[in-house]
Design a protein around this motif. Sequence first.
Motif, PDB file in Angstrom:
ATOM      1  N   MET A   1       5.259   9.465  -4.309  1.00  0.00           N
ATOM      2  CA  MET A   1       5.075   9.377  -2.687  1.00  0.00           C
ATOM      3  C   MET A   1       4.150   8.740  -2.303  1.00  0.00           C
ATOM      4  SD  MET A   1       6.990  10.897  -0.510  1.00  0.00           S
ATOM      5  CE  MET A   1       6.826  11.543   1.015  1.00  0.00           C
ATOM      6  N   LEU A   2       2.794   8.754  -2.975  1.00  0.00           N
ATOM      7  CA  LEU A   2       1.605   7.823  -2.522  1.00  0.00           C
ATOM      8  C   LEU A   2       2.046   6.636  -2.667  1.00  0.00           C
ATOM      9  CD1 LEU A   2      -1.127   8.110  -1.421  1.00  0.00           C
ATOM     10  CD2 LEU A   2      -1.941   8.118  -3.811  1.00  0.00           C
ATOM     11  N   LEU A   3       2.624   6.190  -3.955  1.00  0.00           N
ATOM     12  CA  LEU A   3       3.065   4.709  -4.219  1.00  0.00           C
ATOM     13  C   LEU A   3       4.065   4.276  -3.261  1.00  0.00           C
ATOM     14  CD1 LEU A   3       3.696   4.764  -8.042  1.00  0.00           C
ATOM     15  CD2 LEU A   3       2.020   3.221  -6.636  1.00  0.00           C
ATOM     16  N   VAL A   5       4.371   5.170  -0.267  1.00  0.00           N
ATOM     17  CA  VAL A   5       3.660   4.839   1.227  1.00  0.00           C
ATOM     18  C   VAL A   5       3.024   3.588   1.085  1.00  0.00           C
ATOM     19  CG1 VAL A   5       1.869   5.871   2.718  1.00  0.00           C
ATOM     20  CG2 VAL A   5       3.742   7.538   1.719  1.00  0.00           C
ATOM     21  N   LEU A   6       2.164   3.497  -0.059  1.00  0.00           N
ATOM     22  CA  LEU A   6       1.370   2.376  -0.116  1.00  0.00           C
ATOM     23  C   LEU A   6       2.138   1.068  -0.319  1.00  0.00           C
ATOM     24  CD1 LEU A   6      -1.494   3.231  -2.649  1.00  0.00           C
ATOM     25  CD2 LEU A   6      -1.722   2.797  -0.280  1.00  0.00           C
ATOM     26  N   SER A   7       3.329   1.151  -0.693  1.00  0.00           N
ATOM     27  CA  SER A   7       4.117   0.035  -0.924  1.00  0.00           C
ATOM     28  C   SER A   7       4.763  -0.406   0.341  1.00  0.00           C
ATOM     29  CB  SER A   7       5.440  -0.029  -2.146  1.00  0.00           C
ATOM     30  OG  SER A   7       6.143   1.041  -1.667  1.00  0.00           O
TER      31      SER A   7
END
Length: 186
Positions: A1-3, A5-7
Amino acid sequence: MLLLVLSIAGCERGVHDMYDQPHYRPGDASPLFADGAATRPPAEGTVAHGGGTLAQTSSGRRGRLTPERPPAVTEALLRRGRERYGIHCAPCHGLAGDGDGIVVQRGFPSPPSYHTGRLRDATDQHLYDVITQGYGVMHPYRERIGPQDRWAIVAYVRALQGSRHMPMDKLDDHDKTMLDHAGASP
Ligand code: HEC
């Protein structure tokens, strides 16, 4: 999920360059044109947005715009109103004012029905001002519809409202006879 958002955030930064492209501001010099100016002269016959004969007849951009008095409601005015309504309003508000016009069916935000208590109670002046100034996402029509035609449309919207909600005591004897007649026929 974090990845994820970051991408996505990275994407936004990546395309941000597109917002900041080289461009000219009004009045800048430019070697592109013979006169050395980036701003192009308007084509002959150009009418300024907010100019032209219609704009001159309404007195300003905001507030109560109407020195013009509402004309008397005649059959001719209603006919004109129906025609103008069909051209300018029905595409969104629908021919009967239910807010289900073709533009709305294609995804434009749907306007409120005219047959609600609030819009039945709204003053003629409010309807006129909505046409002139727009309302929320609805565009203003002051440059396209002259004051007389705005009143004609208001009268027609009143007729649409009356077609579904008319207190009996507002009907004259002729109307009541017509109504009895309509009720009698299948
Ligand atoms: C492109 C679509 C569109 C057209 C054309 C259009 N309207 Fe609207 N109208 C709307 C929408 C959408 C709203 C609701 C706006 C909002 O609440 O943000 C609205 C709201 C209204 C309202 C309600 C204002 C209130 O107090 O809630 C009135 C009255 C109205 N329009 C009258 C008209 C008339 C008369 C015309 C023709 C001259 C017209 N509209 C043309 C889309 C349109």
